[in-house]
Design a protein around this motif. Structure first.
Motif, PDB file in Angstrom:
ATOM      1  N   ILE A   1       0.826  -1.213   0.000  1.00  0.00           N
ATOM      2  CA  ILE A   1       0.000   0.000   0.000  1.00  0.00           C
ATOM      3  C   ILE A   1       0.859   1.261   0.000  1.00  0.00           C
ATOM      4  N   THR A   2       2.158   1.110  -0.298  1.00  0.00           N
ATOM      5  CA  THR A   2       3.090   2.240  -0.181  1.00  0.00           C
ATOM      6  C   THR A   2       2.627   3.479  -0.932  1.00  0.00           C
ATOM      7  N   SER A   3       2.053   3.258  -2.139  1.00  0.00           N
ATOM      8  CA  SER A   3       1.719   4.426  -2.962  1.00  0.00           C
ATOM      9  C   SER A   3       0.275   4.877  -2.765  1.00  0.00           C
ATOM     10  N   PHE A   4      -0.459   4.236  -1.854  1.00  0.00           N
ATOM     11  CA  PHE A   4      -1.871   4.592  -1.645  1.00  0.00           C
ATOM     12  C   PHE A   4      -1.992   5.945  -0.946  1.00  0.00           C
ATOM     13  N   ALA A   5      -2.969   6.731  -1.368  1.00  0.00           N
ATOM     14  CA  ALA A   5      -3.286   7.983  -0.659  1.00  0.00           C
ATOM     15  C   ALA A   5      -3.949   7.631   0.670  1.00  0.00           C
ATOM     16  N   PRO A   6      -3.888   8.554   1.651  1.00  0.00           N
ATOM     17  CA  PRO A   6      -4.437   8.231   2.981  1.00  0.00           C
ATOM     18  C   PRO A   6      -5.878   7.716   2.934  1.00  0.00           C
ATOM     19  N   HIS A   7      -6.728   8.365   2.102  1.00  0.00           N
ATOM     20  CA  HIS A   7      -8.138   7.974   2.123  1.00  0.00           C
ATOM     21  C   HIS A   7      -8.389   6.629   1.477  1.00  0.00           C
ATOM     22  N   LYS A   8      -7.362   6.074   0.808  1.00  0.00           N
ATOM     23  CA  LYS A   8      -7.524   4.746   0.209  1.00  0.00           C
ATOM     24  C   LYS A   8      -7.044   3.637   1.161  1.00  0.00           C
ATOM     25  N   ARG A   9      -6.485   4.046   2.301  1.00  0.00           N
ATOM     26  CA  ARG A   9      -5.911   3.025   3.188  1.00  0.00           C
ATOM     27  C   ARG A   9      -6.895   2.574   4.251  1.00  0.00           C
ATOM     28  N   ASP A  10      -7.951   3.361   4.449  1.00  0.00           N
ATOM     29  CA  ASP A  10      -8.948   3.062   5.466  1.00  0.00           C
ATOM     30  C   ASP A  10      -8.334   2.845   6.851  1.00  0.00           C
ATOM     31  N   MET A  11      -7.572   3.809   7.276  1.00  0.00           N
ATOM     32  CA  MET A  11      -7.031   3.784   8.632  1.00  0.00           C
ATOM     33  C   MET A  11      -7.640   4.970   9.381  1.00  0.00           C
ATOM     34  N   ALA A  12      -7.697   4.854  10.695  1.00  0.00           N
ATOM     35  CA  ALA A  12      -8.188   5.981  11.489  1.00  0.00           C
ATOM     36  C   ALA A  12      -7.050   6.486  12.351  1.00  0.00           C
ATOM     37  N   MET A  13      -7.016   7.794  12.534  1.00  0.00           N
ATOM     38  CA  MET A  13      -5.896   8.359  13.281  1.00  0.00           C
ATOM     39  C   MET A  13      -6.409   9.363  14.302  1.00  0.00           C
ATOM     40  N   VAL A  14      -5.821   9.316  15.485  1.00  0.00           N
ATOM     41  CA  VAL A  14      -6.131  10.304  16.508  1.00  0.00           C
ATOM     42  C   VAL A  14      -4.884  11.158  16.707  1.00  0.00           C
ATOM     43  N   PHE A  15      -5.039  12.461  16.474  1.00  0.00           N
ATOM     44  CA  PHE A  15      -3.878  13.344  16.550  1.00  0.00           C
ATOM     45  C   PHE A  15      -3.673  13.850  17.966  1.00  0.00           C
ATOM     46  N   GLN A  16      -2.458  14.259  18.215  1.00  0.00           N
ATOM     47  CA  GLN A  16      -2.095  14.788  19.534  1.00  0.00           C
ATOM     48  C   GLN A  16      -2.986  15.973  19.921  1.00  0.00           C
ATOM     49  N   ASP A  17      -3.282  16.849  18.940  1.00  0.00           N
ATOM     50  CA  ASP A  17      -4.101  18.028  19.257  1.00  0.00           C
ATOM     51  C   ASP A  17      -5.583  17.788  18.964  1.00  0.00           C
ATOM     52  N   TYR A  18      -5.968  16.528  18.751  1.00  0.00           N
ATOM     53  CA  TYR A  18      -7.364  16.080  18.524  1.00  0.00           C
ATOM     54  C   TYR A  18      -7.920  16.450  17.165  1.00  0.00           C
ATOM     55  N   ALA A  19      -7.549  17.634  16.639  1.00  0.00           N
ATOM     56  CA  ALA A  19      -7.992  18.034  15.295  1.00  0.00           C
ATOM     57  C   ALA A  19      -9.488  17.836  15.089  1.00  0.00           C
ATOM     58  N   LEU A  20     -10.297  18.322  16.010  1.00  0.00           N
ATOM     59  CA  LEU A  20     -11.749  18.259  15.834  1.00  0.00           C
ATOM     60  C   LEU A  20     -12.172  19.363  14.872  1.00  0.00           C
ATOM     61  N   TYR A  21     -13.179  19.082  14.065  1.00  0.00           N
ATOM     62  CA  TYR A  21     -13.676  20.116  13.160  1.00  0.00           C
ATOM     63  C   TYR A  21     -14.429  21.151  13.989  1.00  0.00           C
TER      64      TYR A  21
END
Lengths: 364, 270
Positions: A67-87
């Motif tokens: 999956i090296t060349s996959f864009a983030p939205h094609k990998r189906d992973m979820a991420m929680v950022f240090q600063d939460y990044a809430l909309y």
């Protein structure tokens, strides 16, 4: 079964190499922690796995697929950022539902899922709130909810607890542990906090300057550090590390620094006979030192005066000056009511002594 | 009220009066009867109010409406084009590291180092050859010379301030990079976009030098106003000045609600 495989990952920013020949295999349903001091490349590694950064070289395999060349939205992973990044313009409900809406799920399904996740995370009554009206802990929960509601291939956590105060961190650490036991999802968790790593990780990878130092269970990491860096990094207060000169006196090996000297234990003597070492490092955990009253079976005894005392709570941390200007840290119960300046005899058992080569590698 | 606060109020009021007084004079002339203006010591207050000057200007027909629409079309087109070009450019620049960002902005501002008077003539000669002279498109392109550095500068700091993790979150949540920019970065940067747009509009709306070199048969409002000033018709020029000011005021006040400093609060913990 190998779930995620990182193969020879390298990453440079300009002339600065932040990840060097990184190889790691993570099994399904394991909670893997990347632990290291700040600037060791652990967050960069997480971004590479998420697809937010491209590795300079190397490959990433998810379930055997490159999956090296996959864009983030094609990998189906979820991420929680240090600063939460809430909309900020969306309510907690819409924040959690965001990924589901992008996937164009049906409205009643979105409602069902968001409700369920908010119940697990105990933020049901905050669903209508905007992020700015939430406390730090609630923001963290909302960000976690947004990740788990998507039921992704992989969870990525980038220091999710580091912005919380100590008490809340402890509380949320427990929640993470419960969540992990409940969901059984493959997760990667980045932190610089060794206690967080030891308490959460099934597997811990210790990093330094973009290189893996050791990958093992929390138990092995603490008891069998592979090198000086890991030994010094894991455990609070940190391990005592003494640099000692090796001398061969009529077939007996003596380790010394100034006036301070001790005989090499048999396991070390064997190693020293096989290969020549001029300098070795001795590591002893402060908690492995105990008061020697002559009756207990200590293999080695250190004598010295208590120079400084720090109250840690139930325990007390003492800085003890040995002969030859050598200072060691020892931890003991505060019930002993030790005083500054008092002379003490500290014993240690041979198996609690770690020896390292000059280059840092564990000798025995 | 504390003493410091009182002081701040007094200073603010003095400034506001100093700034607004010339505007008041302009407005006063545009609605005063001529004999109130042509007096040895004209009164500070409007004594004989009249809409006559406005009626005269409005009655001049095409001579008024043609420059008005030309100015509007030019300013709107220049605003739109400037955002169209500056948004992607500024986004790209904002993602470089700070040092390179600074150099790039400096390069962009080089186009403003040359005085407009000295490049307006070569531009008008080039535009005559290209058939852009005395056209709205030609004027819009010339206005972009002065607008783009400013709008880029504003937007670079807008996008530079935008929390990277928020954009990354949108990409993790299922948007492509372009999708994340469209659905999250731009809507949440609305404040900055409005400010950049506002500046673009005003910079084009009241522009004089390029307009005077590049228009002939179809002047803009500032040129028209200058025409009356040069002919000594102070009532028409004051009236034009008021008319030029009105859209700027309306736009500024109506867009003010988008300028919310706390728009991103609660999103990321700094």
């Amino acid at each position: 079964m190998v779930y995620l495989r990182l193969e020879n990952i390298n990453k440079s920013f300009g002339s600065k190499q932040v990840i060097r020949d990184f190889n790691l295999e993570i099994e399904k349903e394991k909670f893997c922690v990347f632990l290291g001091p700040s600037g060791c490349g652990k967050s960069t590694l997480l971004n590479i796995i998420a697809g937010l950064e491209q590795p300079s070289s190397g490959k990433i395999y998810l379930r055997g697929k490159d999956i090296t060349s996959f864009a983030p939205h094609k990998r189906d992973m979820a991420m929680v950022f240090q600063d939460y990044a809430l909309y900020p313009h969306l309510t907690v409900f819409e924040n959690i539902a965001f990924g589901l809406r992008v996937k164009a799920l049906k409205e009643d399904e979105i409602h069902r899922k968001v409700k369920e996740v908010s119940r697990i995370l105990n933020i049901e009554d905050k669903l209508g709130n905007y992020p700015r009206s939430l406390s730090g802990g609630e923001r963290q929960r909302a960000a976690t909810g947004r990740a788990i509601v998507r039921e992704p291939n992989l969870f990525l956590f980038d220091e999710p607890l580091s912005n919380l105060d100590a008490r809340l961190r402890l509380e949320l650490r427990k929640e993470f542990l419960q969540l992990q036991q409940r969901l059984r999802k493959t997760s990667l968790y980045v932190t610089h906090d060794q206690i967080e790593a030891l308490s959460l990780g099934d597997v811990i990878a210790v990093l330094k300057e973009g290189k893996i130092q050791q990958v093992s269970t929390p138990y092995d990491l603490y008891n069998q550090p592979r090198n000086l860096f890991v030994a010094g990094f894991i455990g609070t207060p940190p391990m005592n590390i003494l640099e000692l000169v090796v001398k061969n006196e009529d077939g007996e090996f003596v380790l010394s620094k100034g006036n301070f000297s001790l005989k090499a234990p048999p396991k070390l003597a064997d190693k020293l006979r096989k290969s020549k070492h001029e300098i070795i490092f001795l590591g002893i955990r402060p908690s492995a030192l105990f008061f020697d009253n002559g009756k207990n079976e200590s293999d080695y005894v250190f004598e010295g005066g208590i120079r400084l005392l720090e109250m840690l709570g139930e325990d007390m941390l003492a800085y003890i000056a040995l002969e030859g200007g050598v200072e060691i840290r020892a931890v003991f119960s505060q019930k002993r009511r030790e005083q500054k300046g008092r002379r003490v005899r500290l014993g240690v058992s041979g198996e609690d002594m770690y020896f390292f080569e000059k280059n840092g590698r564990r000798l025995c | 009220m504390s003493r410091a606060k009182l002081g701040a109020w007094i200073i603010s009021i003095v400034f506001v009066v100093l700034l607004l007084f010339p505007l008041y004079i302009m407005f006063k002339i545009s609605v005063s009867a001529p004999h109130d203006v042509f007096r040895e010591s004209p009164p500070y207050f409007i004594e004989n109010f009249t809409w006559q000057h406005f009626r005269n200007v409005l009655a001049s027909g095409e001579a008024f409406y043609a420059p008005l629409s030309k100015s509007f079309i030019t300013a709107i087109a220049a605003t739109f084009l400037s955002l169209l070009i500056a948004v992607p450019a500024a986004y790209g620049i904002s993602r470089f590291d700070v040092k390179l960002r600074y150099i790039l902005i400096l390069i962009i501002f080089m186009s403003r180092m040359v005085p407009e008077v000295s490049i307006a003539l070569p531009i008008s000669i080039t535009f005559i050859r290209m058939g852009l002279f005395d056209t709205t498109l030609g004027l819009v392109l010339a206005h972009l010379i002065r607008i783009l550095p400013v709008s880029c500068f504003i937007l670079v700091s807008v996008f530079g301030e935008f929390p990277l993790s928020l954009e990354r979150q949108a990409r993790i949540d299922g948007y492509s990079r372009i999708g994340a920019i469209r659905k999250v970065v731009l809507p949440l940067s609305l404040t900055g976009l409005v400010v950049a747009g506002l500046f673009s509009f005003i910079l084009s709306w009241d522009e004089f030098i390029y307009a005077s070199y590049l228009t002939l048969a179809e002047p803009t409002m500032p040129i028209k106003m200058y025409y009356y000033i040069s002919r000594g018709n102070i009532f028409s020029s004051a009236t034009y000045a008021v008319i030029i000011t009105i859209p700027v005021l309306i736009i500024t006040f109506s867009l003010q609600r988008y300028i919310k400093p706390e728009y991103l609060s609660g999103s990321v913990k700094g």
